[in-house]
Design a protein around this motif. Structure first.
Motif, PDB file in Angstrom:
ATOM      1  N   ARG A  49      -3.538   7.758  37.938  1.00 51.21           N
ATOM      2  CA  ARG A  49      -3.688   6.398  37.395  1.00 51.21           C
ATOM      3  C   ARG A  49      -3.507   5.365  38.503  1.00 51.21           C
ATOM      4  N   THR A  50      -2.587   5.646  39.413  1.00 48.23           N
ATOM      5  CA  THR A  50      -2.382   4.738  40.537  1.00 48.23           C
ATOM      6  C   THR A  50      -3.639   4.634  41.383  1.00 48.23           C
ATOM      7  N   ARG A  51      -4.286   5.779  41.654  1.00 50.17           N
ATOM      8  CA  ARG A  51      -5.515   5.749  42.455  1.00 50.17           C
ATOM      9  C   ARG A  51      -6.600   4.959  41.725  1.00 50.17           C
ATOM     10  N   GLY A  52      -6.684   5.119  40.414  1.00 50.98           N
ATOM     11  CA  GLY A  52      -7.654   4.345  39.663  1.00 50.98           C
ATOM     12  C   GLY A  52      -7.383   2.854  39.750  1.00 50.98           C
ATOM     13  N   SER A  53      -6.116   2.462  39.671  1.00 51.65           N
ATOM     14  CA  SER A  53      -5.757   1.049  39.771  1.00 51.65           C
ATOM     15  C   SER A  53      -6.138   0.477  41.129  1.00 51.65           C
ATOM     16  N   ARG A  95     -11.508   6.963  33.972  1.00 50.09           N
ATOM     17  CA  ARG A  95     -11.062   8.040  33.111  1.00 50.09           C
ATOM     18  C   ARG A  95      -9.580   7.987  32.770  1.00 50.09           C
ATOM     19  N   GLU A  96      -8.755   7.551  33.707  1.00 55.13           N
ATOM     20  CA  GLU A  96      -7.307   7.661  33.542  1.00 55.13           C
ATOM     21  C   GLU A  96      -6.663   6.389  32.994  1.00 55.13           C
ATOM     22  N   LEU A  97      -7.315   5.240  33.137  1.00 58.01           N
ATOM     23  CA  LEU A  97      -6.699   3.974  32.757  1.00 58.01           C
ATOM     24  C   LEU A  97      -7.158   3.531  31.373  1.00 58.01           C
ATOM     25  N   SER A  98      -6.218   3.021  30.603  1.00 60.95           N
ATOM     26  CA  SER A  98      -6.564   2.412  29.322  1.00 60.95           C
ATOM     27  C   SER A  98      -7.292   1.099  29.582  1.00 60.95           C
ATOM     28  N   MET A  99      -7.858   0.520  28.549  1.00 65.05           N
ATOM     29  CA  MET A  99      -8.531  -0.769  28.702  1.00 65.05           C
ATOM     30  C   MET A  99      -7.557  -1.825  29.206  1.00 65.05           C
ATOM     31  N   ALA A 102      -4.890  -1.299  31.041  1.00 62.92           N
ATOM     32  CA  ALA A 102      -4.597  -1.036  32.449  1.00 62.92           C
ATOM     33  C   ALA A 102      -5.762  -1.420  33.348  1.00 62.92           C
ATOM     34  N   LYS A 103      -6.990  -1.220  32.871  1.00 61.04           N
ATOM     35  CA  LYS A 103      -8.153  -1.659  33.638  1.00 61.04           C
ATOM     36  C   LYS A 103      -8.104  -3.167  33.845  1.00 61.04           C
ATOM     37  N   GLY A 104      -7.756  -3.891  32.793  1.00 53.55           N
ATOM     38  CA  GLY A 104      -7.656  -5.336  32.909  1.00 53.55           C
ATOM     39  C   GLY A 104      -6.558  -5.764  33.864  1.00 53.55           C
ATOM     40  N   GLN A 105      -5.427  -5.043  33.839  1.00 56.63           N
ATOM     41  CA  GLN A 105      -4.332  -5.381  34.744  1.00 56.63           C
ATOM     42  C   GLN A 105      -4.731  -5.168  36.198  1.00 56.63           C
ATOM     43  N   SER A 106      -5.532  -4.122  36.452  1.00 53.28           N
ATOM     44  CA  SER A 106      -5.911  -3.836  37.833  1.00 53.28           C
ATOM     45  C   SER A 106      -6.929  -4.829  38.373  1.00 53.28           C
ATOM     46  N   THR A 107      -7.630  -5.520  37.494  1.00 54.34           N
ATOM     47  CA  THR A 107      -8.640  -6.479  37.940  1.00 54.34           C
ATOM     48  C   THR A 107      -8.174  -7.916  37.718  1.00 54.34           C
TER      49      THR A 107
END
Length: 401
Positions: free
Chosen positions: A323-327, A356-360, A362-367
């Protein structure tokens, strides 16, 4: 290299004859710019681990056979035991690594050790900024090959340097990476010292973050007015969980390599096991044939006690890292969109894990969250790198840029 309390170890650009030194060679070897695999092995690697964890030829779990090394180490003492075996039994000159500064134990310094006593004095993780690559000259000058122990970014930087310096490539006999969840700035250690009730840095006689059991307690040692020694301990959750991790550098938040993909051998915690009441175990990854051979020889010689484990033990031990790598993919995309720099990691795919690993959420938090951090952390503002008084041995103010 100097310590910037809120950022970490940073290069101080010196002036030569009144002009800034040429930094092009240094930038070419800077892991902050990026690094990666020029070509990952296609045979021999464990296929289900390759995309998310890099090349892994063999995977073990175990510990240093020497009970003192095992207890003192952060997990099972494998990095220390493997390095010591290379020096004592395999003819390597020494080990380049970090330890606490004697005159300022809340800071780290790079040292070159060649004895058991020197290595034992540096056991246990150091959750504070360190830059072992600043003394790769000691490796080049050694009469025979040496061991390098460092964080993933340190090993990545060394890989860039050895590609440009044939002598260094020849003299780096074994590289050992320590799994890393990010390095807190010095501000984190200072906060832990304050939490220990110590307000005078000159009174601090020792700072330890891990070890003496698994995961071990953090300790702040200090002198009292009556010259007695006071020891304040913190559990792992109290030190790392409540204090230190909040101060991780921004560079660590855009790092795709937390398990030392460029190393010969990488070691980390088997967090799938319950902690407490155990002298320690390490997860051990052979990433190159040289690393695998070194580990096998150490086992055969009795320096390490290891058992082979299944591939699934690695993701079970480090459940958050995919998940960290996805972020990291989301954060890096936003930085580049904002025309700000982000490291580039070749051969370390991240988008698939963002998807694949991040919830919606978490995707928003990373962007979206990264846009906020750009403003809050002033990521678009150049930071002046200056020595910090007694906290550093750098040149006096005015010589840095």
């Amino acid at each position: 290299m100097v310590d910037v309390p809120d950022q970490g170890r940073r290069p101080l650009v010196l002036h030569v004859n009144g002009r800034p030194a040429d930094t092009r060679e240094a930038l070419a070897c800077c892991s902050g710019v990026g690094y990666g695999h020029s070509g990952m092995p296609t045979s021999g690697v464990i296929p289900e681990l390759a995309a998310g964890w890099g090349p892994v030829l063999e995977l073990w779990e175990g510990y240093a056979s020497d009970p003192d090394i095992r207890l003192a180490g952060s997990s099972g003492g494998v990095a220390t035991a493997l390095a010591l075996h290379a020096v004592e039994q395999e003819g390597m000159s020494g080990v380049l690594h970090i330890t606490a500064r004697k005159d300022a134990p809340h800071l780290n310094e790079t040292v070159y050790s060649s004895t058991r006593e020197e290595l034992m004095a540096a056991t246990g993780s150091r959750y504070a900024p360190a830059s072992p690559c600043e003394r790769l000259d000691l490796v080049e000058a050694a009469p025979s090959p040496s061991v390098l122990i460092g964080k993933p970014c340190d090993i990545g930087g060394a890989a860039l340097a050895r590609a440009r310096r044939p002598l260094l490539d020849e003299k780096l006999g074994l590289t050992i990476a320590i799994f890393c969840a990010g390095t807190p700035s010095t501000r984190g250690t200072l906060e832990m010292i304050r939490a220990a009730g110590v307000t005078d840095l000159d009174a601090v006689t020792g700072v330890r973050y891990r070890g003496n059991g698994w995961p071990g307690a953090a300790e702040v040692r200090s002198r009292t007015d009556r010259h007695d020694e006071n020891v304040q301990s913190f559990t792992y959750d109290e030190s790392w969980g409540a204090i230190l991790q909040k101060h991780r550098q921004w560079r660590c938040h855009v790092c795709a390599d937390h398990t030392g993909e460029m190393a010969d051998v990488a070691v980390g915690d088997p967090w799938y096991r319950p902690t407490g009441g155990d002298p320690g175990r390490s997860l051990v990854l052979a990433r190159t044939e040289r690393g695998r051979a070194a580990v096998r020889r150490a086992v055969q010689a009795g320096a390490l006690t290891l058992e082979k484990v299944e591939a699934g033990t690695l993701p079970a031990s480090q459940m958050n890292l995919l998940r960290t790598r996805g972020s990291v993919w989301g954060r890096s995309l936003v930085l580049r969109t904002a025309l700000l720099p982000a490291p580039r990691f070749r051969g370390m795919p991240a988008f698939r894990f963002w998807w694949r690993e991040l919830s919606m959420e978490a995707k928003g938090q990373s962007t979206i969250g990264t846009f906020r951090r750009i403003r809050k952390k002033r990521l678009g503002t150049r930071a002046l790198v200056m020595p910090a008084g007694r906290a550093d041995d750098g040149p006096p103010p005015g010589d840095g840029d």
